[in-house]
Each structure stands twice: as structure tokens, then as C-alpha cells.
Design an enzyme around this catalytic site. Structure first.
Site, PDB file in Angstrom:
ATOM      1  N   GLU A  87       0.808  -1.217   0.000  1.00 16.57           N
ATOM      2  CA  GLU A  87       0.000   0.000   0.000  1.00 16.57           C
ATOM      3  C   GLU A  87       0.848   1.278   0.000  1.00 16.57           C
ATOM      4  OE1 GLU A  87      -3.146   0.751  -0.171  1.00 16.57           O
ATOM      5  OE2 GLU A  87      -4.148  -1.188  -0.035  1.00 16.57           O
ATOM      6  N   SER A 357     -31.369 -26.640  50.623  1.00 18.49           N
ATOM      7  CA  SER A 357     -30.514 -27.265  51.650  1.00 18.49           C
ATOM      8  C   SER A 357     -29.029 -27.041  51.417  1.00 18.49           C
ATOM      9  CB  SER A 357     -30.791 -28.777  51.689  1.00 18.49           C
ATOM     10  OG  SER A 357     -32.116 -29.044  52.103  1.00 18.49           O
TER      11      SER A 357
END
Length: 792
Positions: A87, A357
């Protein structure tokens, strides 16, 4: 000469003036047209990551863009090489604009009448990202100006980092990390040369070159870039890269631990809002968690398999915590995030629900630390009233005399309430809070005995942290969901109490282990729980490595009859432990110095070695003692009497007598007193060896007859007959000698509770023996045995 110097000086002044003017103009223009913020994130755009950096869930911004913030150091160098080499080869030295590229692009435009190449540098592309411009000459000039501004304000690395995070990558993806994760399923720091080239060329035409949709186009563009890199990459690298096929997965939104990710996002928003930060950029929109993707996938898969077998609207939740680091490795707030019928958006990991419980292990641990019990202390699992509170067991049955170990393993309710009454409800809740487990009570409510059976709310994540104390020598940990979270722990119980309770949950205690052998370790110590009305089913447990909790139920609180911890939550818990690495690695763990094993006596509860009279130790059990303490059994709740009493026995008949009615020589004997409530539950053999013999006939008129009650309507030993064509035989029974409430029991099962004035009808549907027992609230009882035979 003087004139020439004057002209040169004047020329220099003009040059400096022009330079100053231009510089001032640029500064004024920069101030008048400031750069937009380089980050386009909002508080709503972020990604939540697992511990390895893989995305759990991405939250897009208002434009539904997925973006994973990343730094330059976190990207593969191959990608940076491919990007700058293709690029913008002059990126590291140009001032934001490459004059040669711009001249070439201008010449091509004039010669061909259209744009052949844009001549854009990476800086110019970043400029267009932060300040979009049209594809016109005016737009290009503005882009150039912005590029120069960027170079003036940011370093090259900062500009390149902006590109890495915001370059368009097709569809809703922006940035190399998002593209790498979405297309390739890997982080950007693990890209190959070919993969780096493919992603580097993608921003040129992101819609056209998407590798998931157009792999051939993507490969052609990629190969063009690879060939151009021949002067920077070796021939072998170029050849290998060109031979690598383009393979991309379908882009899908990452969705692992979705409710945890949502929780982290909401927490981050609150923190930023409180800090006055309303706009965030870059790394601030990345949240790292402690979640292990493999463990999370295991848990979610197991939940998905189970949930298909459950009715609609039922959900599940599970959490896995590492015992050493307190890191949450797996977090599933609901069973199926895509199923709205199951309240998928409700996070049940942090919802307050009745724990049933599951608090019982803490109760017995605290009682051990307080010196109230040892592992085999005698408890009464019988119908009892605790100041009007009358608990019953889950299956509506009673077991009579039980030890602490048996009561915990069988999750018996009445013995737990009996222990809590001794410890104190307020004290119990305070001890839990001190250890990091805070219970939720309704407004204005105070702790009472029902708290041990689920009478208060608790959160799954808090319960998991509290249970870790069983595997961490009594120290409970606070679950950590992010690496930055502090490591917090509190003393929940002593190391010895933690060992004893864990051993009971894992092996059944010393008595059960003596029968089954040392190889009985299952690798998991866990407890189940079911709230009133089958609204919540729990299973929480520990191994050496993990603490895990599971919840099953409906988030809206609707009951699920038949759903309880043992049948829906516990199997899932065991499967999670089994599926995780070293999940069932539990020991055996040696007892700490504070724990010893000794023989104790029932019903006294003290050491067998302390009893010289065998009659005071009719039952011996092997118990874990904490700090060498062997506390006696609790005092009789129904009668005030000494633990040991004396009585006379006729030496000739062996029957019990009193001085005023003895007709022969007698001798004094001693016996240990059993709790009154346990009388009806002592079997014949134990009654014969542990209780005084029957009264002699000559003493029948003077011994305390008012201490007994009597069943009338059938005689002991009576035989009933049933004709095959007749109705089921029945008997109407009544009580004599009591005005209290009466409990009726047939073959060990409670069938009715009523006042003594009310008769009880007993049915005999099948042939066989029927043991009928009636007992009142003062511990007095009578028992008869009858048989029913079918007529020939």
C-alpha cells in the site's frame, strides 16, 4: 557590494516573513479545522474477550460495526510488512503525502480522463476514515490536508495503529483483528504470510474481495500482493504463500458466555459514567475476562444437551471457578441464549433465589468450630416442634436416630433445624456474612430457623465462592471475572471443619468409609438443594481444582413439580466435573493436625474410652473429632433429665423393680438416656440392649403409669383376616393417657398428625405385618404389631 548585501538581507527577511506567514496560517487553519477524534467508538461499541484473547461477544456501535481494538505490537509482523510493502512503501519517511505517487496518479487521471490509481498513502486512508470525503478533486485535496494534520499530531506508529483498527474489512467488520477473528478464526498475531497478504489487500475493495463470499477474487488480489513482496520475502516464502488456498469461515457474531459479556459491558458503562467518561477509544473498548473458552464451551454444550429434555420456560445456570486463582473459567447465566421462552436474557448466576438445603454444610462446619458436635453426634430425625416451627423432610419420612454425617449426606431437615437451634439463627447468618456469603431477607424480616431450609435468598456466584472454602482449608474466595479484579478471600470455617465436612460430603464420613474402603473417594464433594414448591434445584460442589455450581428452574419462580437438586442439578454437576481437565482430582487429602478419629458412644456422644461400664455405650461409632473435642449429645428437648440414670433389676427374673415392690433380691444398674423423641424409632434389638427391661408384674400398680400412652382398638399380636371379595379391612384406633398432639406411624412412615381426641382409621390393603406406633409431643409412645392374612 553593500547594495548586494542589502538586497540579500531583504530577500532573507521576505523569506522568513513568508515562512512565518505560512506557518502561522497552517496553525490557524489547524485550530479552525481541528482533526476529528481518531476513534469512532462509543460506549456501546466494545468487545469482551476470553482469557486467551478470543472474542466472547462483540457489541457493535450504532452503525452495527464490529471492531476489535488492537495495538501495533499485537499484530503479526507479516501483516505490517505486506501492508506497507504493497500500500505505501514510503510510509515511514513521507510527511503524510507521497509526492511521486500523487504526480503519477494526477498524470494518469489527466491522460485517461479517469482515476487509475489514487496515490493514497496509509496516512491519507486514515484521514479519510476519520473524516470521510467524496471521490472528487476537492475531496482529495481535503484528504491531503487532513493527512498532513495527522502527521503533525501523531507518530507513524499511532497512525498505523489507527489503520489497523479502522480499515474496512467487508460487511460489518473493521480492523485487522476483527477480520482475522471473523474470517480465519484466529487472532491477528498468528497470521501466516498468505493470510497477512489477503487481509492487507482486502481494504482496497472490501465488498468485492471478501474471502467468505468471493474466494477466487480474494486469491487473485492476494497473489498480486505476494508477488510484489518478492523483493522483501524469500522465494520459498513467496512460493509457499502462493500455494496456500484461500479458506475463510462464514462471518458469525461471536457468542460465548453472552450474559457474562453483557454483564461486563454494563459494568464498564457504569464505571465510565461515574468517572465522567462518555466517549471511549481504542483499548478502552476491550474488556478481558478470565473465561477459558474450552471450559466455557464444555459447560454450554452440556447445558444445551440437558435443556432439550426439560419443559419449556425452564432454564439452567452454571459457573466454574478455579480454587487457586478464584478466576471464573466458565459462566452460563442461562441454558440457551437464543430461546426467549426460557428467559434466556435473565442471568441466573447473579439472581437471588432460595438455596434450599445447600447451606447445610456451613451449618455443620460452624457447629464443629463452636464445639457443639462431632461428625457422629446423635441427632433426632423425628417429628418435632421448635417453638411452633415443625419442619419435615423432603420425602416426608423420618429416620429416627441419625449422626451428623448421615443427616448431611441424606440432607435431613429436622436434624439441621435441631443443630441450628443450638447454634442460633442470627449467629449462623453472621458467620456466613463474615465468610463472604450474604443472604437476602425480605424487608423487615429477621433470621429464623427456616433459614437453613432455604428461608432466605442467595446467589449462585456467591454460593460457589463460599463452597470453595471446603477445598481451600476453610478460606472462601470471591469469584474474579476479569484479570484486573482483586484477589479476595475470607475465613469461612477452620481448616479442620472444612476437612470434616468435605469428607462427609465426598465419602459419607468415617463410618461409611470404613465399610466402603479408602478407594471410595469419588473425587467430588457436593451438596444438592431444592427450594419450597420445587422452584429451584441446586447442586454445588468442589474438587481440588474447581468449585462449581448449577441451578435449574424457572426464572419467573413458577414451581416445577418433580424437579429437585438430586435428579436434575446433580447429574449435570457431575458431568461438568468429569468433562473438565482434572475435574475429579480430589485426593485423598490427609486430615490436618486438628482432626483426629476416635470411637464415640451413643446416646451419650462422648468418647468410648471414657466409659468403663459397657451398658453406657450400647452403640459405638467412629467419628472425626475437631481439636480433640467430643461434645455430649444435645439435651433432651422434651424432658429435663440426667444423661445417665440408675434402676433396679430383680436378680431372679431380670425385670425392672422399685424398692417398694421388689419381692426378691435386686441389683442396681445404669443406663444412658436416649432422647425421648427417639423412643418409637429404636429397633427391638437396640431396645433390648440399651433400655431398662420391662417392669415386673408386682410393680405394675406403683410405677408411673401416667408416663405412658396406650393404643386401643387393636391388641398387640392380633391377626386380621380379609376375604378376597370384601373391601379393604380397616381399624378405628384411639389413644388413652394423653391430651397432646399425636403422630401416627405405620411401618416407619408418618401417616397422620392429629389431637389425641381424634380417632385414626388404619387400612390394611395387603397381607403382611403392620407395625403401628403412636407418639405425642412429650415423647411418650405406644407400639403394637398386627398381621393381616388373606382368607383361604
Amino acid at each position: 557590494m553593500l547594495l548586494r548585501w542589502s538586497k540579500a538581507l531583504l530577500s532573507r527577511k521576505k523569506t522568513w516573513a513568508v515562512a512565518v506567514f505560512l506557518l502561522t496560517s497552517l496553525v490557524l487553519l489547524d485550530l479552525a479545522f481541528p482533526l476529528p477524534p481518531p476513534g469512532r467508538d462509543s460506549p456501546y461499541a466494545m468487545v469482551v474477550l476470553a482469557r486467551d484473547g478470543s472474542p466472547l461477544r462483540a457489541f457493535p456501535d450504532k452503525d452495527h460495526i464490529w471492531r476489535h481494538a488492537i495495538s501495533l505490537d499485537e499484530v503479526s509482523p507479516y501483516y505490517v510488512q505486506a501492508l506497507t510493502g504493497y500500500e505505501d512503501r514510503a510510509f515511514w519517511w513521507h510527511p503524510g503525502v507521497n509526492p511521486l505517487s500523487m504526480l503519477r496518479a494526477g498524470w494518469q487521471w489527466l491522460h485517461n480522463g479517469r482515476i487509475i490509481s489514487g496515490g493514497s498513502t496509509i496516512t491519507m486512508q486514515v484521514a479519510r476514515i476519520i473524516d470521510p470525503t467524496p471521490h472528487t478533486v476537492t475531496g482529495k485535496l481535503k484528504q491531503v490536508a487532513r493527512a498532513l494534520q495527522l502527521e503533525a499530531h501523531y507518530s507513524k506508529k499511532e497512525i498505523l495503529t489507527l489503520y489497523l483498527n479502522y480499515a474496512p474489512m467487508g460487511g460489518v467488520l473493521e480492523g485487522v483483528e476483527a477480520a482475522s477473528r471473523a474470517y480465519l478464526g484466529k487472532p491477528a498475531n498468528r497470521l501466516t504470510h498468505a493470510e497477512a497478504a489477503m487481509l492487507a489487500v482486502l481494504p482496497q475493495m472490501p465488498s468485492v474481495l471478501r474471502p467468505d463470499r468471493y474466494p477466487q477474487r480474494a486469491q487473485q488480489a492476494r497473489d498480486k500482493l505476494i508477488r510484489r513482496m518478492a523483493d522483501r520475502w524469500s522465494k520459498d516464502i513467496v512460493a509457499d504463500a502462493l500455494s496456500e488456498p484461500v479458506v475463510a469461515q462464514t462471518v458469525r457474531e461471536p457468542l460465548l458466555a453472552p450474559l457474562l459479556a453483557l454483564r461486563m459491558k454494563q459494568q464498564a458503562r457504569r464505571e465510565r459514567k461515574s468517572a465522567g467518561n462518555t466517549m471511549d477509544t481504542g483499548q478502552q473498548n476491550v474488556i478481558r475476562t478470565t473465561v477459558d473458552p474450552a471450559s466455557q464451551q464444555v459447560v454450554e454444550t452440556l447445558l444445551a444437551d440437558r435443556i432439550r429434555l426439560l419443559p419449556p420456560h425452564v432454564s439452567m445456570a452454571a459457573m466454574v471457578m478455579d480454587n487457586q486463582t478464584f478466576e471464573v473459567l466458565a459462566y452460563a447465566g442461562s441454558a440457551d441464549f437464543s430461546d426467549r421462552k426460557r428467559f434466556s436474557d435473565v442471568d441466573m448466576v447473579r439472581a437471588s433465589r432460595s438455596p434450599g438445603s445447600t447451606l447445610k454444610p456451613f451449618l455443620y462446619a460452624f457447629a464443629l468450630d463452636e464445639g457443639l458436635i462431632h461428625s457422629e453426634s446423635l441427632l433426632s430425625d423425628t417429628p418435632q416442634s421448635f417453638s411452633g416451627y415443625q419442619p419435615a423432610n423432603f420425602f416426608q419420612n423420618f429416620n429416627g436416630p441419625v449422626s451428623v454425617s448421615e443427616a448431611l449426606v441424606k440432607s435431613l431437615n429436622v436434624p439441621a433445624v435441631e443443630v441450628l437451634e443450638q447454634l442460633g439463627s442470627d449467629n449462623f447468618v453472621s458467620m456466613l456474612r463474615r465468610g463472604g456469603l450474604k443472604l437476602d431477607f425480605p424487608r423487615g424480616a429477621a433470621p429464623n430457623l427456616s433459614v437453613i431450609l432455604g428461608g432466605a435468598g442467595a446467589r449462585l456466584e456467591d454460593m460457589v465462592g463460599a463452597y470453595s472454602s471446603l477445598a481451600r482449608k476453610g478460606m472462601a474466595g470471591v469469584p474474579r471475572m476479569t484479570p484486573a479484579a482483586p484477589r479476595k478471600e475470607q475465613r469461612m470455617m477452620s481448616e479442620g471443619a472444612a476437612f470434616i465436612v468435605r469428607d462427609i460430603l465426598e465419602t459419607g464420613g468415617p463410618v461409611a468409609r470404613a465399610v466402603e474402603g479408602n478407594g471410595s473417594y469419588r473425587g467430588i464433594a457436593y451438596k444438592t438443594g431444592t427450594s419450597f414448591g420445587f422452584r429451584d434445584a441446586w447442586a454445588i460442589g468442589v474438587s481440588n481444582r474447581y468449585s462449581i455450581g448449577v441451578w435449574v428452574g424457572r426464572p419467573d419462580g413458577t414451581p416445577n413439580p418433580g424437579f429437585f437438586g438430586a435428579n436434575v442439578a446433580a447429574p449435570l454437576l457431575v458431568d461438568i466435573f468429569t468433562a473438565l481437565p482434572d475435574g475429579r482430582n480430589a485426593g485423598p487429602n490427609p486430615p490436618p493436625a486438628s482432626v483426629s478419629q476416635e470411637k464415640i458412644c451413643w446416646p451419650l456422644g462422648t468418647r468410648a474410652s471414657e466409659q468403663t461400664d459397657a451398658s453406657l455405650c450400647p452403640v459405638q461409632r467412629t467419628a472425626w473429632l475437631l481439636n480433640g473435642t467430643a461434645p455430649p449429645s444435645f439435651a433432651d428437648r422434651l424432658k429435663t433429665a440426667t444423661p445417665v440414670f440408675s434402676y433396679l433389676v430383680d436378680t431372679r427374673t431380670g425385670l425392672r423393680v422399685a424398692p417398694e415392690c421388689a419381692s426378691h433380691a435386686s441389683e442396681t444398674r445404669q443406663a444412658a438416656r436416649w432422647p425421648s423423641s427417639l423412643g418409637p424409632w429404636l429397633d427391638a434389638g437396640l431396645r433390648k440392649t440399651a433400655l431398662p427391661p420391662a417392669w415386673a408384674p408386682e410393680c405394675a400398680t406403683i410405677y408411673k403409669a401416667d408416663d405412658n400412652i396406650q393404643i386401643v382398638g387393636l391388641n398387640d399380636g392380633e391377626i386380621l383376616h380379609r376375604a378376597s371379595n370384601k373391601d379393604v379391612p380397616k381399624a378405628r384406633l384411639e389413644i388413652r393417657g394423653s391430651q397432646a398432639d399425636i403422630s401416627w406411624m405405620v411401618n416407619g412412615h408418618i401417616i397422620a398428625n392429629k389431637t389425641a381426641s381424634q380417632p385414626q382409621v388404619i387400612e390394611f390393603p395387603q397381607a403382611g405385618r403392620y407395625d403401628i406406633t403412636a407418639f405425642d409431643t412429650f415423647g411418650r409412645y405406644d407400639r403394637i404389631s398386627v398381621s393381616m392374612q388373606a382368607s383361604p
